[in-house]
Motif scaffolding. Structure first.
Motif, PDB file in Angstrom:
ATOM      1  N   PRO A  84     -21.157 -13.451  31.432  1.00 43.10           N
ATOM      2  CA  PRO A  84     -20.580 -13.002  30.162  1.00 43.10           C
ATOM      3  C   PRO A  84     -20.987 -11.577  29.808  1.00 43.10           C
ATOM      4  O   PRO A  84     -22.122 -11.172  30.050  1.00 43.10           O
ATOM      5  CB  PRO A  84     -21.141 -13.996  29.140  1.00 43.10           C
TER       6      PRO A  84
ATOM      7  N   ARG B 173      -7.688 -20.805  32.797  1.00 45.44           N
ATOM      8  CA  ARG B 173      -7.859 -19.670  31.885  1.00 45.44           C
ATOM      9  C   ARG B 173      -9.326 -19.450  31.539  1.00 45.44           C
ATOM     10  O   ARG B 173     -10.135 -20.358  31.601  1.00 45.44           O
ATOM     11  CB  ARG B 173      -7.024 -19.895  30.620  1.00 45.44           C
ATOM     12  N   SER B 174      -9.601 -18.250  31.112  1.00 48.47           N
ATOM     13  CA  SER B 174     -10.989 -17.868  30.861  1.00 48.47           C
ATOM     14  C   SER B 174     -11.503 -18.399  29.524  1.00 48.47           C
ATOM     15  O   SER B 174     -10.858 -18.233  28.498  1.00 48.47           O
ATOM     16  CB  SER B 174     -11.107 -16.344  30.851  1.00 48.47           C
ATOM     17  N   PRO B 175     -12.714 -19.002  29.548  1.00 50.68           N
ATOM     18  CA  PRO B 175     -13.313 -19.384  28.262  1.00 50.68           C
ATOM     19  C   PRO B 175     -13.920 -18.178  27.550  1.00 50.68           C
ATOM     20  O   PRO B 175     -14.171 -18.233  26.357  1.00 50.68           O
ATOM     21  CB  PRO B 175     -14.408 -20.374  28.660  1.00 50.68           C
ATOM     22  N   TYR B 176     -14.172 -17.103  28.282  1.00 49.23           N
ATOM     23  CA  TYR B 176     -14.840 -15.937  27.707  1.00 49.23           C
ATOM     24  C   TYR B 176     -13.837 -14.854  27.321  1.00 49.23           C
ATOM     25  O   TYR B 176     -12.831 -14.660  27.991  1.00 49.23           O
ATOM     26  CB  TYR B 176     -15.831 -15.333  28.704  1.00 49.23           C
TER      27      TYR B 176
ATOM     28  N   GLN C 214     -10.099 -14.057  25.872  1.00 46.19           N
ATOM     29  CA  GLN C 214     -10.158 -15.497  26.040  1.00 46.19           C
ATOM     30  C   GLN C 214      -8.770 -16.053  26.326  1.00 46.19           C
ATOM     31  O   GLN C 214      -7.795 -15.582  25.767  1.00 46.19           O
ATOM     32  CB  GLN C 214     -10.688 -16.131  24.759  1.00 46.19           C
TER      33      GLN C 214
ATOM     34  N   ASN D  40     -17.498 -13.772  19.112  1.00 46.69           N
ATOM     35  CA  ASN D  40     -17.500 -13.916  20.569  1.00 46.69           C
ATOM     36  C   ASN D  40     -16.097 -13.818  21.165  1.00 46.69           C
ATOM     37  O   ASN D  40     -15.915 -13.995  22.363  1.00 46.69           O
ATOM     38  CB  ASN D  40     -18.108 -15.261  20.961  1.00 46.69           C
TER      39      ASN D  40
ATOM     40  N   TYR E 285     -19.006 -17.088  35.932  1.00 46.77           N
ATOM     41  CA  TYR E 285     -18.841 -15.889  35.099  1.00 46.77           C
ATOM     42  C   TYR E 285     -20.194 -15.296  34.752  1.00 46.77           C
ATOM     43  O   TYR E 285     -21.183 -16.022  34.643  1.00 46.77           O
ATOM     44  CB  TYR E 285     -18.169 -16.229  33.774  1.00 46.77           C
TER      45      TYR E 285
ATOM     46  N   VAL F  85     -15.375 -21.580  38.353  1.00 45.94           N
ATOM     47  CA  VAL F  85     -15.453 -20.121  38.216  1.00 45.94           C
ATOM     48  C   VAL F  85     -16.833 -19.761  37.693  1.00 45.94           C
ATOM     49  O   VAL F  85     -17.288 -20.314  36.691  1.00 45.94           O
ATOM     50  CB  VAL F  85     -14.373 -19.575  37.257  1.00 45.94           C
TER      51      VAL F  85
ATOM     52  N   ASN G 223     -13.620 -15.874  20.330  1.00 42.80           N
ATOM     53  CA  ASN G 223     -12.935 -17.172  20.312  1.00 42.80           C
ATOM     54  C   ASN G 223     -11.827 -17.129  19.270  1.00 42.80           C
ATOM     55  O   ASN G 223     -12.091 -16.855  18.098  1.00 42.80           O
ATOM     56  CB  ASN G 223     -13.895 -18.300  19.916  1.00 42.80           C
TER      57      ASN G 223
END
Lengths: 785, 158
Positions: A133, A47-50, A105, A695, A131, A129, A697
């Motif tokens: 941002p 999964r995406s952290p961003y 996210q 951001n 990215y 991955v 999160n």
């Protein structure tokens, strides 16, 4: 007075113990994760952290090198098959796996297929991955500014605005406001919350390459609708798709949408010919599955100086996240929010909602609330109190003054709904008597004089459930009827198959009771089956408190079709004319001659062994029930709170809930529904909210931060009911699953505001946390050292 | 997250400057430091393991030194990924000679953390970050002030 037959049959109105409980209580429930198929593989998802980023590159080489890893699936792989995007139930589209950008996210980025769950989990950490941002937008109001980052550049319309929707009469409403003696206005934010079912989402997809048939065991509240969507998207003929929804550990609306994991697992199974299991973990469920609420509301109420309410004007910004993947009926992008005039006779109302994209997971799930009714009820119930406070009126008096009178039903609301039946003053009076309202007000005045903080809050809500009539209600064009099929076996037992799907509501018991009542067969002899699209009749599933109003009605009508045929058989057995046969005390008898009678068991046997010449054998019927209207359950809740001046903690001392859901099938199950619903209503009032930092999160990605209610916070609920049957439902029922979740939050919020009103507090947004209250107490020097 | 601080180091400014320009010596103080790849005089790839609460992650960082003004000012940017998490950082450091043997170091850092660490460890993150930062600068000062600068002490791994 109960007759011996009633005792034996145990149909309507009996607290029959739940047939499903023996297996649950013994740990023998059969959930998706209990399914083990030969050769089954396991899937996990990176999964995406961003919250917002371009994907420059995905390097899966290290993951693929791990022994036991068979495949890594990315958006590019799905794109080649035309499956990188899928349609949502709201005519939007949604990424299954992203090709070049992520928009929230914890969005799915790539999936690993491995021989073992643990290997799959290890492998996702090895996917590299790259990215770039991008700036995210998490606030829907900022998202509407012209220079806001664009969440969905794939759309033709290059803004974050999704749709505008309105109901009611704008001109008439403005007119009422222009001439009003009193206007109160309030901003309300109903925060984003998560259903957090005990069972997370998951599936086992199993494609049989020989038969060309895809079977998916899936945590879904709407198996038939899913089958149709799967067929339309994949091109697999619908009879070659079988969706099985086994025991479900809580749905609450969160298991209506199609999640990418279901689709990826199905694609992987089709490609490998092997069963693929995917089960989310707790944090994935909490961070990425669709959310509820997230409405920014501005409401105004116009009234006369004597407290007569006249008009309501509401403007709302709805945060739908990155995809409009809510599960509302197609023509209702803001659900049934326009029921916001509530239990009150208003001359005019106008409601506007604008849907907005943000870099968050999809919003708009109808969390134990028939499509945005929670937001509507919270708004009107807070506004009524705001008006009462402004006019120095008692909140009970102002409600009594403005209720739609009992003799005004069926009542056409200012936004166009036709309320089927109601008796609001009776419910409120019963609640006031039960709680001892006048005495509590005296106690409050005394305590206030001593500096102690106590509040009494009222909520007199009207729900709108049972979607819905086919002229207005559909999902992707499929009309929102529901269905039942009943077969009576030769020895007088029966099987009922229904188009709705239980997730804890007790359908296996209540639907058997409906048939028992209608056919005079003992409830224990009736089996209920649901959730398997190969065997159950087509239906739209269980949510929005629709099962009893729709499939429950279908069950009664199908049973009555059977009874009509049974009457002919009874006439044959009793050697009488059909006109001389009557159904009395659960058996057929010759009119006025109780000694000449036959039971349904005898008739059933005859249907297979001794039916008259020319009559078709067997005893079965199907009904697809199209409800003529929605149903409008209601209730009156009174909450008494004490506030701890040392900590700001709100303690619910008493909570009286009077519910009216029309005629009751099983009082024990209704009470259970109310208890659960009240607890789920208390939670967002005092504990739960999902927030994001700038951001994107998520700040409550685990159950340490996201505060689910436990027995510790749950007070003793005092429940009772009034009974105002629905005039259009075959047995006068209305549905009850969601009333308490919808009605409880404003009772609690109103109680806290009431406790603090002498300090000048006129409104508090939920959740009302100890910190929020303590800050107010500090500001007014009202803390206790 | 925004961090800043100052500290005095008992060493001449040139010694401090030499120290902060030696990537191995800087890395030796980074909590959880594992390995370092040097790609150029101002471009490094360290691998650092951090734990916040129950969440442990190994970040591979891409660090670039920018805006160097010997011997008083240096800035760096760092970006890195770990499974399900990402970090971005921009930091500046200014040195001032208080005397021949005393240097003041002022630093400012802005850190953005995304993903699992931020969402699951949110409550512990700020505190942990403060603790790790303090540890880093403390180690740094001690090593510079140590009698033998050739044998720096290691920061304990976390």
């Amino acid at each position: 007075m109960t007759t011996p037959a009633q005792t034996q049959i145990r149909g309507m109105g009996h607290s029959v113990k739940r047939k499903e409980d023996p297996r649950f209580l013994r740990g023998r429930g059969h959930y998706v994760d209990d399914i083990k198929l030969p050769g089954m593989l396991y899937m996990d998802i990176a999964r995406s952290p961003y919250a917002h980023a371009k994907i420059l590159n995905i390097d899966a080489s290290k993951a693929l090198a791990l022994p036991g890893v068979l495949a890594v699936i990315t958006g590019k792989d799905l794109d080649a098959a035309g499956l990188a995007w899928m349609p949502t139930l709201m005519s939007d589209k949604q990424m299954v796996l992203p090709v070049d950008r992520v928009v929230y996210q914890a969005q799915e980025v790539a999936a690993v297929i491995a021989t073992d769950r643990y290997i799959a989990a290890d492998a996702i950490t090895l996917i590299d991955v790259e990215y770039e941002p991008l700036p995210p937008v998490v606030d829907p109001i900022k998202a509407l500014e012209p220079d806001a980052p664009l969440v969905r550049p794939d759309r033709e319309q290059k803004t974050n605005h999704i749709w505008h929707w309105e109901a009611g009469d704008a001109g008439k409403t403005d007119e009422a406001f222009n001439s009003a003696e009193v206007v109160v206005a309030q901003d309300l934010y109903i925060p984003r919350i998560h259903v957090s079912s005990i069972e997370t989402c998951g599936c086992v997809a199993s494609f049989d390459k020989v038969e060309g048939k895809l079977t998916v065991y899936m945590t879904t509240q709407a198996p038939h609708a899913i089958r149709t969507v799967f067929s339309l998207v994949s091109g697999i003929p619908e009879h070659k798709i079988r969706i099985i929804s086994p025991d479900i550990g809580g749905g609450f609306g969160g298991k209506v949408p199609v999640y990418p994991g279901y689709v990826i697992a199905s694609v992987a199974s089709i490609q490998t010919g092997l069963p693929i299991k995917w089960i989310e973990d707790r944090s994935e469920n909490l961070q990425a599955d669709s959310f509820a609420r997230d409405y920014h509301i501005h409401a105004e109420l116009a009234a006369k100086r004597d407290g007569t309410m006249q008009a309501l004007r509401v403007k709302t910004i709805a945060d739908h996240g990155a995809f409009d993947a809510a599960a509302n009926p197609s023509k209702f992008p803001a659900g049934l929010f326009s029921v916001i005039t509530g239990s009150y006779a208003l001359d005019a109302a106008h409601v506007e909602v604008d849907g907005v994209y943000t870099n968050k997971p999809s919003g708009g799930v109808a969390y134990r609330c028939s499509f945005r009714v929670t937001e509507a009820v919270h708004t009107i119930e807070r506004m009524v109190d705001t008006l009462a406070q402004q006019l120095h009126m008692d909140p009970a008096d102002i409600r009594m003054k403005n209720f739609i009178p009992p003799d005004a039903f069926p009542y056409k609301s200012a936004t166009g709904w036709e309320y089927d039946s109601g008796n609001y003053p009776a419910a409120l009076q019963k609640a006031m008597d039960k709680v001892g309202y006048a005495e509590l007000r005296r106690e409050q005045a005394e305590k206030r004089a001593r500096g102690e903080l106590m509040g009494i809050g009222i909520s007199t809500f009207t729900e709108i459930v049972g979607a819905g009539p086919s002229n207005t209600f559909d999902i992707l064009g499929i009309k929102m009827f529901d269905s039942a099929e009943i077969r009576v076996h030769p020895t007088g037992s029966a099987i009922v198959r229904i188009g709705v799907q239980t997730q804890g509501q007790g359908h296996e018991t209540t639907f058997a009771q409906i048939v028992a009542e209608e056919l005079g067969l003992p409830v224990e002899n009736i089996a209920v089956e649901h959730g398997d699209t190969d065997t159950a009749p087509y239906g739209l599933g269980t949510y929005a408190s629709r099962s009893t109003p729709t499939a429950g009605a279908a069950t009664a009508v199908a049973a009555r079709k059977i009874r009509d045929k049974a009457k002919k058989l009874a006439a044959h057995l009793l050697e009488a004319s059909e006109d001389d046969i009557e159904w009395s005390d659960y058996k057929f008898q010759v009119k006025g001659v109780p000694s000449r009678s036959v039971t349904m068991q005898q008739v059933a046997f005859a249907a297979y062994t001794n039916h008259p010449q020319g009559m078709e054998a067997g005893l079965e019927a199907v009904d697809y029930y199209d409800p003529p209207n929605l149903t409008f359950p209601f209730g009156a809740y009174i909450c008494v709170v004490d506030i701890d001046r040392g900590t700001g903690e709100v303690k619910i001392r008493r909570f009286v809930a009077i519910d009216d859901c029309g005629n009751v099938i099983n009082p024990m199950i209704v009470e259970g529904q109310i208890h659960g619903g009240l607890t789920m209503g208390m939670a967002p009032a005092l504990l739960e909210a999902i927030t994001y930092d700038e951001n994107g999160n998520i700040q409550q990605g685990n159950l340490m931060e996201y505060l689910l209610p436990t027995a510790m916070e749950t007070p003793v609920w005092e429940t009772d009911r009034t009974v105002t049957p629905s005039p259009h439902h075959p047995f006068g029922a209305k549905g009850v699953g969601e009333s308490a979740t919808v009605g409880a939050p404003p009772a609690i919020a109103n109680a806290v505001v009431d406790a603090l009103s002498h300090l000048g507090v006129t409104h508090l947004d939920i959740p009302i946390t100890p910190w929020k209250v303590y800050a107010i107490l500090q500001e007014h020097g009202a803390t206790e050292v | 997250m925004h961090f800043e601080g100052t500290q005095q180091i008992n060493a001449p400014i040139t010694t401090v400057w030499r120290y902060i320009n030696d990537p191995d010596k800087v890395a030796a103080c980074a909590p959880g430091f594992k390995t370092m790849e040097i790609l150029g005089p101002d471009h490094f790839k360290p691998t650092i393991a951090v734990g916040i609460g129950a969440v442990k992650a190994t970040f591979t960082l891409d660090v670039r030194r920018i805006d160097v003004n010997e011997p008083t000012h240096a800035a760096m940017t760092a970006r890195g990924n770990a499974a399900g998490s990402a970090v971005e950082m921009r930091a500046t450091m200014d040195l001032a000679a208080d005397s021949d043997s005393l240097t003041t170091m002022a630093w400012v850092a802005d850190v953005n953390i995304s993903g699992t660490i931020a969402s699951v460890g949110a409550r512990l993150m700020e505190g942990t970050a403060h603790k790790l930062t303090a540890k880093f600068f403390d180690c740094f000062r001690q090593n510079i002030e140590a009698p033998s600068a050739e044998e720096p002490s290691q920061a304990p791994a976390t």
